[in-house]
Design a protein around this motif. Structure first.
Motif, PDB file in Angstrom:
ATOM      1  N   VAL A   1     -46.528  -6.933   6.999  1.00 26.76           N
ATOM      2  CA  VAL A   1     -46.665  -6.441   8.369  1.00 26.76           C
ATOM      3  C   VAL A   1     -48.039  -5.792   8.455  1.00 26.76           C
ATOM      4  O   VAL A   1     -48.361  -4.898   7.678  1.00 26.76           O
ATOM      5  N   GLN A   2     -48.851  -6.287   9.369  1.00 26.04           N
ATOM      6  CA  GLN A   2     -50.186  -5.735   9.543  1.00 26.04           C
ATOM      7  C   GLN A   2     -50.658  -5.996  10.966  1.00 26.04           C
ATOM      8  O   GLN A   2     -49.932  -6.568  11.773  1.00 26.04           O
ATOM      9  N   TRP A   3     -51.862  -5.570  11.264  1.00 28.23           N
ATOM     10  CA  TRP A   3     -52.478  -5.805  12.575  1.00 28.23           C
ATOM     11  C   TRP A   3     -51.582  -5.365  13.729  1.00 28.23           C
ATOM     12  O   TRP A   3     -51.233  -6.145  14.605  1.00 28.23           O
ATOM     13  N   GLY A   4     -51.185  -4.123  13.738  1.00 24.25           N
ATOM     14  CA  GLY A   4     -50.392  -3.608  14.855  1.00 24.25           C
ATOM     15  C   GLY A   4     -48.979  -4.137  14.889  1.00 24.25           C
ATOM     16  O   GLY A   4     -48.490  -4.569  15.921  1.00 24.25           O
ATOM     17  N   ASN A   5     -48.300  -4.132  13.755  1.00 20.85           N
ATOM     18  CA  ASN A   5     -46.904  -4.520  13.643  1.00 20.85           C
ATOM     19  C   ASN A   5     -46.675  -6.024  13.781  1.00 20.85           C
ATOM     20  O   ASN A   5     -45.623  -6.457  14.229  1.00 20.85           O
ATOM     21  N   ALA A   6     -47.646  -6.842  13.419  1.00 24.12           N
ATOM     22  CA  ALA A   6     -47.472  -8.292  13.420  1.00 24.12           C
ATOM     23  C   ALA A   6     -46.818  -8.729  12.114  1.00 24.12           C
ATOM     24  O   ALA A   6     -47.109  -8.190  11.051  1.00 24.12           O
ATOM     25  N   ASP A   7     -45.925  -9.713  12.208  1.00 28.16           N
ATOM     26  CA  ASP A   7     -45.339 -10.338  11.028  1.00 28.16           C
ATOM     27  C   ASP A   7     -46.297 -11.429  10.577  1.00 28.16           C
ATOM     28  O   ASP A   7     -46.472 -12.438  11.267  1.00 28.16           O
ATOM     29  N   VAL A   8     -46.936 -11.227   9.449  1.00 32.38           N
ATOM     30  CA  VAL A   8     -47.945 -12.154   8.938  1.00 32.38           C
ATOM     31  C   VAL A   8     -47.348 -12.881   7.740  1.00 32.38           C
ATOM     32  O   VAL A   8     -46.909 -12.258   6.772  1.00 32.38           O
TER      33      VAL A   8
END
Length: 130
Positions: free
Chosen positions: A20-27
């Motif tokens: 989870v990174q970039w403002g709560n994005a599922d990557v």
């Protein structure tokens, strides 16, 4: 497709890992390389994935799809499914698998063997059970 369904599908792909990174994005990554991103756009679930040159030309102007913010502006061929009608779930899953394979192709042959990655769409479909 909901964000939960997106995450569950990506989790089924061999050697896929989630951060989870970039403002709560599922990557979602294969090894250390991003192949899909799930998040929100204008309050809706949005799914971003890499596409081939042909898919880029055919899909980028379809209703519910757009060049992926940030990635496409840097010359990369990534699309975002951001609103209805977008892609039917089965077609979105196909594009997620194709994105996975395109990203995996950029890993070394040795690393692909170490991770036991499928090398064709049919092999990946079999591994995932679709």
């Amino acid at each position: 497709m909901t964000r939960g369904e997106f995450n569950a599908f990506c989790a089924r792909l061999p050697a896929a890992n989630h951060v989870v990174q970039w403002g709560n994005a599922d990557v979602w990554k294969v090894d250390t390389k991003v192949f899909a991103i799930g998040g929100w756009a204008e309050g809706q679930d949005a799914f971003t994935f890499k596409v081939s040159d042909i898919a880029w030309e055919v899909l980028r102007d379809q209703p519910g799809l757009r060049p992926a913010p940030y990635l496409a502006s840097r010359g990369m061929k990534w699309l975002q499914h951001h609103a209805p009608p977008g892609l039917p779930d089965a077609e979105l899953r196909e594009h997620l698998m194709l994105s996975y394979l395109m990203v995996a192709e950029n890993l070394t042959r040795k690393r692909r063997r170490e991770l036991a990655l499928p090398d064709t769409l049919d092999a990946l479909r079999e591994a995932v059970g679709v």
